[in-house]
Design a protein around this motif. Sequence first.
Motif, PDB file in Angstrom:
ATOM      1  N   GLU A 132      -6.352 -10.041   3.137  1.00  0.00           N
ATOM      2  CA  GLU A 132      -5.960 -11.739   2.770  1.00  0.00           C
ATOM      3  C   GLU A 132      -4.365 -12.269   2.892  1.00  0.00           C
ATOM      4  OE1 GLU A 132      -8.250 -12.560  -0.350  1.00  0.00           O
ATOM      5  OE2 GLU A 132     -10.144 -11.595   0.364  1.00  0.00           O
ATOM      6  N   ALA A 133      -3.981 -11.314   2.493  1.00  0.00           N
ATOM      7  CA  ALA A 133      -2.434 -11.652   1.745  1.00  0.00           C
ATOM      8  C   ALA A 133      -0.885 -11.289   2.951  1.00  0.00           C
ATOM      9  CB  ALA A 133      -1.938 -11.472   0.545  1.00  0.00           C
ATOM     10  N   SER A 134      -1.777 -10.752   4.182  1.00  0.00           N
ATOM     11  CA  SER A 134      -0.906  -9.842   4.747  1.00  0.00           C
ATOM     12  C   SER A 134       0.122  -9.068   4.103  1.00  0.00           C
ATOM     13  CB  SER A 134      -0.363 -10.803   5.626  1.00  0.00           C
ATOM     14  OG  SER A 134      -1.415 -11.589   6.191  1.00  0.00           O
ATOM     15  N   PHE A 135      -0.284  -7.480   3.010  1.00  0.00           N
ATOM     16  CA  PHE A 135       1.054  -7.469   2.860  1.00  0.00           C
ATOM     17  C   PHE A 135       1.296  -6.370   3.742  1.00  0.00           C
ATOM     18  CE2 PHE A 135      -1.035  -7.849  -2.029  1.00  0.00           C
ATOM     19  CZ  PHE A 135      -0.595  -8.244  -1.850  1.00  0.00           C
ATOM     20  N   SER A 136       2.772  -5.628   3.693  1.00  0.00           N
ATOM     21  CA  SER A 136       3.226  -4.902   4.262  1.00  0.00           C
ATOM     22  C   SER A 136       2.946  -3.088   3.696  1.00  0.00           C
ATOM     23  CB  SER A 136       5.118  -3.964   4.007  1.00  0.00           C
ATOM     24  OG  SER A 136       5.067  -3.813   3.073  1.00  0.00           O
ATOM     25  N   GLN A 137       2.356  -2.499   4.822  1.00  0.00           N
ATOM     26  CA  GLN A 137       2.640  -1.231   4.124  1.00  0.00           C
ATOM     27  C   GLN A 137       2.421  -0.326   3.638  1.00  0.00           C
ATOM     28  OE1 GLN A 137      -0.840   0.114   6.309  1.00  0.00           O
ATOM     29  NE2 GLN A 137      -0.862   1.767   4.318  1.00  0.00           N
ATOM     30  N   TYR A 138       3.676  -0.517   3.140  1.00  0.00           N
ATOM     31  CA  TYR A 138       4.583  -0.232   1.963  1.00  0.00           C
ATOM     32  C   TYR A 138       4.107  -1.083   0.716  1.00  0.00           C
ATOM     33  CZ  TYR A 138       7.965   0.631   5.648  1.00  0.00           C
ATOM     34  OH  TYR A 138       8.400   1.387   7.097  1.00  0.00           O
ATOM     35  N   THR A 139       3.696  -1.303   1.042  1.00  0.00           N
ATOM     36  CA  THR A 139       4.084  -2.002  -0.812  1.00  0.00           C
ATOM     37  C   THR A 139       1.591  -1.846  -0.525  1.00  0.00           C
ATOM     38  OG1 THR A 139       4.224  -5.132  -0.166  1.00  0.00           O
ATOM     39  CG2 THR A 139       2.627  -4.521  -1.829  1.00  0.00           C
ATOM     40  N   VAL A 140       1.138  -1.822   0.214  1.00  0.00           N
ATOM     41  CA  VAL A 140      -0.155  -1.267  -0.090  1.00  0.00           C
ATOM     42  C   VAL A 140       0.054   0.144   0.564  1.00  0.00           C
ATOM     43  CG1 VAL A 140      -2.054  -0.576   1.096  1.00  0.00           C
ATOM     44  CG2 VAL A 140      -1.025  -2.651   2.216  1.00  0.00           C
ATOM     45  N   ASN A 141       0.254   1.036   0.253  1.00  0.00           N
ATOM     46  CA  ASN A 141       1.272   2.587   0.131  1.00  0.00           C
ATOM     47  C   ASN A 141       1.496   2.575  -1.512  1.00  0.00           C
ATOM     48  OD1 ASN A 141       0.095   3.483   2.914  1.00  0.00           O
ATOM     49  ND2 ASN A 141       2.161   3.778   2.914  1.00  0.00           N
ATOM     50  N   PHE A 142       2.064   1.497  -2.020  1.00  0.00           N
ATOM     51  CA  PHE A 142       2.954   1.769  -3.206  1.00  0.00           C
ATOM     52  C   PHE A 142       1.466   1.339  -4.717  1.00  0.00           C
ATOM     53  CE2 PHE A 142       4.204   0.059  -6.708  1.00  0.00           C
ATOM     54  CZ  PHE A 142       5.074   0.800  -6.961  1.00  0.00           C
ATOM     55  N   LEU A 143       0.797   0.692  -3.766  1.00  0.00           N
ATOM     56  CA  LEU A 143      -0.621  -0.571  -4.840  1.00  0.00           C
ATOM     57  C   LEU A 143      -1.803   1.200  -5.379  1.00  0.00           C
ATOM     58  CD1 LEU A 143      -1.396  -3.190  -4.007  1.00  0.00           C
ATOM     59  CD2 LEU A 143       0.009  -2.651  -5.945  1.00  0.00           C
ATOM     60  N   ASN A 144      -1.287   2.214  -3.523  1.00  0.00           N
ATOM     61  CA  ASN A 144      -2.733   3.105  -3.509  1.00  0.00           C
ATOM     62  C   ASN A 144      -2.019   4.216  -4.787  1.00  0.00           C
ATOM     63  OD1 ASN A 144      -4.893   2.504  -2.108  1.00  0.00           O
ATOM     64  ND2 ASN A 144      -3.726   2.384  -0.165  1.00  0.00           N
ATOM     65  N   LEU A 145      -0.676   4.469  -4.896  1.00  0.00           N
ATOM     66  CA  LEU A 145      -0.357   5.386  -5.109  1.00  0.00           C
ATOM     67  C   LEU A 145      -0.121   5.212  -6.936  1.00  0.00           C
ATOM     68  CD1 LEU A 145       1.850   7.577  -5.735  1.00  0.00           C
ATOM     69  CD2 LEU A 145       4.133   6.283  -5.589  1.00  0.00           C
ATOM     70  N   LEU A 146       0.037   3.433  -7.470  1.00  0.00           N
ATOM     71  CA  LEU A 146      -0.342   3.326  -9.010  1.00  0.00           C
ATOM     72  C   LEU A 146      -2.153   3.621  -9.168  1.00  0.00           C
ATOM     73  CD1 LEU A 146       1.133   0.214  -8.423  1.00  0.00           C
ATOM     74  CD2 LEU A 146       2.541   2.242  -9.952  1.00  0.00           C
TER      75      LEU A 146
END
Length: 221
Positions: free
Chosen positions: A104-118
Amino acid sequence: MQAAMLARARPSFVAAAKAQRTKGIRARRSVRVCAKLELEQVAGAYANALVEVAQKTSSLEAVHADVDALASVLKENDSLKELLSNPVIAEAKKKEVVKRLAAEASFSQYTVNFLNLLIDQNRIEALDEICESFEKSYCALTDTQVATLRSAVKLEQEQQFLIAKKLQELTGSKNIKLKPVVDADLVAGFVVEYGSTQIDLSVKGQLEKITGELVATAQRM
């Protein structure tokens, strides 16, 4: 005799109980302070790691925009914050929520990967603090001055631009980031706060200044 002895001993019992309670309160405060410091250290470490990845991949601005949007969403949506930090909720469920939010917010893949890591490392509950720490690092790297703009009514974009431009001249900063806040108590005008500096151009501020001057004059008379 026993009653008399108990009466004499009572003050010492009360004093001991009070001392024990005080000790317990201090211990709980100490635990909270340690927990807060640990959380801040963890948040700083993860935020610095994200900054480093963003710099290496030339995506600092994109990731910053993601973190900025994420911080706003968390601030306005307590249910989302509670869901992500709830240890009972399955990791797969949390990642699905992150996936939908990112889309929905068009996050970059780096941000998505980081959130999944958390989520994988059980650190998603520190997301608020991580966003705050990332913002500080970003501002330091980009010479950005953050300022809170409080106004009686929502200001137009052009007005905000002119205020930001004036702040840029005053601070010498390369960039200015305004955080608008509507404060009806100001009546009219606005107040700008950055660092330890405040510029009060509100009607309330002017009235308080005049009142203060009148009181000071009356006291001298």
